[in-house]
Scaffold this active site. Structure first.
Site, PDB file in Angstrom:
ATOM      1  N   GLU A 175       0.677  -1.396   0.040  1.00  0.00           N
ATOM      2  CA  GLU A 175       0.006   0.150   0.112  1.00  0.00           C
ATOM      3  C   GLU A 175       1.007   1.305   0.116  1.00  0.00           C
ATOM      4  OE1 GLU A 175      -3.003  -0.171   3.105  1.00  0.00           O
ATOM      5  OE2 GLU A 175      -4.172  -1.576   1.970  1.00  0.00           O
ATOM      6  N   GLU A 294      -5.577  -8.308  -0.424  1.00  0.00           N
ATOM      7  CA  GLU A 294      -6.416  -8.118   0.981  1.00  0.00           C
ATOM      8  C   GLU A 294      -7.955  -7.908   0.626  1.00  0.00           C
ATOM      9  OE1 GLU A 294      -4.881  -5.151   3.882  1.00  0.00           O
ATOM     10  OE2 GLU A 294      -2.826  -5.686   3.238  1.00  0.00           O
TER      11      GLU A 294
END
Ligand code: AHR
Length: 501
Positions: A175, A294
């Protein structure tokens, strides 16, 4: 009032793709009580010699996850892998700035690799491209995958692991588009770093596959420009672009929440379009695949994180999944399968305690959340060829979303056994929906069975005291007549329809 019903066609030729079993993957992060107090508890009666809980291991093993992402997550962006290897009594206690927690490093690379092997899985390793860079990523790869004769591979041997681990899939950071990320970067900075790290890593071990960070949310202002810029820089070395999504109920808007897997579908369509735009721009013959590493529904009972900082294993991101969450979760699973031609890896985030399918409590008990079961069933019956289900479903008007089909479904054909599995959700809060499916091009199906996980109360949950409120019900027989399979989908339900030759 006319009875609402859904009609569908499943044709043997409606092939989406061969399902990559790695879409039934998981994620274990050094965060909250996922590792310490989750998979690991030295004091527990069921702890093995390394300190891993056998009861938790068995629950994870039953999910048949081919791959588990490790060690983060946000954690990885401040992680020094060297802290997590070597004699355990000499490992440092570090301040993990991602989660403001203490990291004892008692579970490290070698211990986790053993745990993964014991649950019949493989490790999807993440390199720190936050506080660290190309050199450390290359050294970690050398430590893990090079047979011997070099400084880091010999260090691994000295630490008791003679054979290389041979980890196949590597995340190039986590991320990195998120302002919350340690050493957050611009797309241009990250793209260049991912390219250089990937270039060096593939020289060291050409057999590995690399996952570049895509947008961590389609709500971020940098989406989808981030993805286009990053891919522009590292298209040649990356094999997958990473995507993340957590769906949660905003305030009291239940119908919009139940419809939210449509957002995931939208997200996937636009990210695939972005990948293909870069492919075209580069005149490349290579297709970029996705690693949805995720994904989850957020338990509606989750109250937020107010854990004390700088302790070991604070309770973070914990809550019980409701029936509404379970239907959303089922919708997400169906969406992954619908895009299985491009999504090759997906990781439930997370596996234990952190929005976990498996939960443990302070008294040493372990129990299964409702979402455990759809994942278990999809992993068991969703291997083979994914088939598009063409559905005409009654719709409900949802404010801010539009007309939302009450039924969503996808099918998977196991070519070896001939078993056809249909996964379907019913979003209606009140109505049982008859689903009539015309089967084309199969032949031979006469009977089958249906298993549903349903509850009329959208807020019903499993808890440690009552872990069996949301579990799949008894199997009921199904019949096929005139090539038509008829099933009844209870209100607010996840359903598995199985047909055997
Ligand atoms: O899964 C919890 C966190 O959510 C992960 O560490 C991070 O990658 C994401 O923002």
């Amino acid at each position: 009032m006319t009875l609402q019903r859904a009609k569908a066609v499943i044709d043997r030729d409606f092939e989406i793709s061969q399902v990559d079993p790695r879409i039934y993957g998981g994620f274990i992060e050094h965060m909250g009580r996922c590792v310490y107090g989750g998979i690991y508890d030295l004091e527990h009666g069921q702890a093995d010699k390394l300190g891993f809980r056998n009861d938790v291991k068995q629950m994870v093993k039953d999910l048949r996850m081919p791959i588990i992402r490790y060690p983060g997550g946000n954690f990885v962006s401040g992680f020094n892998w060297e802290d997590s290897v070597g004699p355990r009594d000499q490992r440092p206690i570090r301040m993990d700035a991602a989660w403001k927690s203490l990291e004892s490093n008692q579970v490290g690379l070698h211990e986790f690799a053993q745990w993964a092997e014991q649950v019949d899985s493989t490790v999807m390793m993440a390199a720190n491209l936050g506080t660290r860079g190309v050199a450390e990523a290359a050294q970690l790869l050398e430590y893990c995958n090079v047979r011997g004769g070099t400084s880091f591979s010999e260090l691994r041997k000295a630490h008791g692991q003679a054979e290389p681990y041979g980890f196949k899939v590597w995340c190039l950071g986590n991320e990195m588009d998120g302002p919350w990320q340690i050493c957050h970067k611009s797309a241009a900075e990250y793209g260049a770093l991912a390219r250089e790290a990937g270039k060096v890593m593939k020289r060291i071990d050409p057999s590995i596959e690399l996952v570049a960070c895509g947008s961590s949310s389609n709500n971020l202002p940098t989406y989808p420009e981030w993805d286009a810029t990053v891919l522009d820089a590292c298209y040649d070395v990356a094999d997958y672009l990473s995507v993340h999504m957590y769906l949660s109920q905003k305030e009291k808007d239940l119908p919009a929440y139940l419809a939210s897997p449509l957002k995931m579908d939208d997200y996937l369509r636009s990210i695939i379009a972005t990948c293909d735009y870069v492919k075209a721009k580069k005149r490349s013959a290579k297709t970029m695949y996705l690693s949805f590493d995720e994904w989850n529904a957020v338990p509606s009972t989750w109250k937020g994180n107010d854990a004390e900082p700088w302790i070991t294993a604070p309770a973070l991101c914990e809550g019980s999944f409701t029936m509404a969450d379970t239907v959303v979760f089922g919708g997400m699973l169906i969406t992954l399968l619908k895009h299985s031609d491009r999504v090759r890896i997906a990781c439930l985030a997370q596996l234990v305690n952190i929005f976990g399918a498996v939960m443990t409590d302070q008294d040493g008990r372990a129990w299964k959340q409702s979402i455990y079961y759809p994942l278990l069933q999809a992993s068991a019956y969703g291997r083979g060829t994914a088939l598009h289900v063409s559905i005409h479903s009654p719709k409900v008007a949802v404010e801010g979303v539009g007309d939302v089909p009450l039924v969503d479904a996808v099918a998977v054909l196991d070519e070896e056994t001939g078993r056809l599995a249909v996964f379907a959700i019913n979003r209606s809060l009140t109505d049982t929906l008859p689903l009539e499916q015309e089967l084309r091009g199969f032949g031979g199906y006469k009977t089958g069975e249906q298993v549903s996980l349903a509850n009329n109360d959208p807020q019903a949950v499993n808890t440690v005291e009552a872990p069996d409120v949301l579990v799949p019900g008894a199997s009921t027989p199904l019949t096929v007549a005139d090539n038509k399979l008829r099933a009844l989908l209870p209100p607010l339900s996840w359903n598995v329809l199985l047909l055997d030759q």
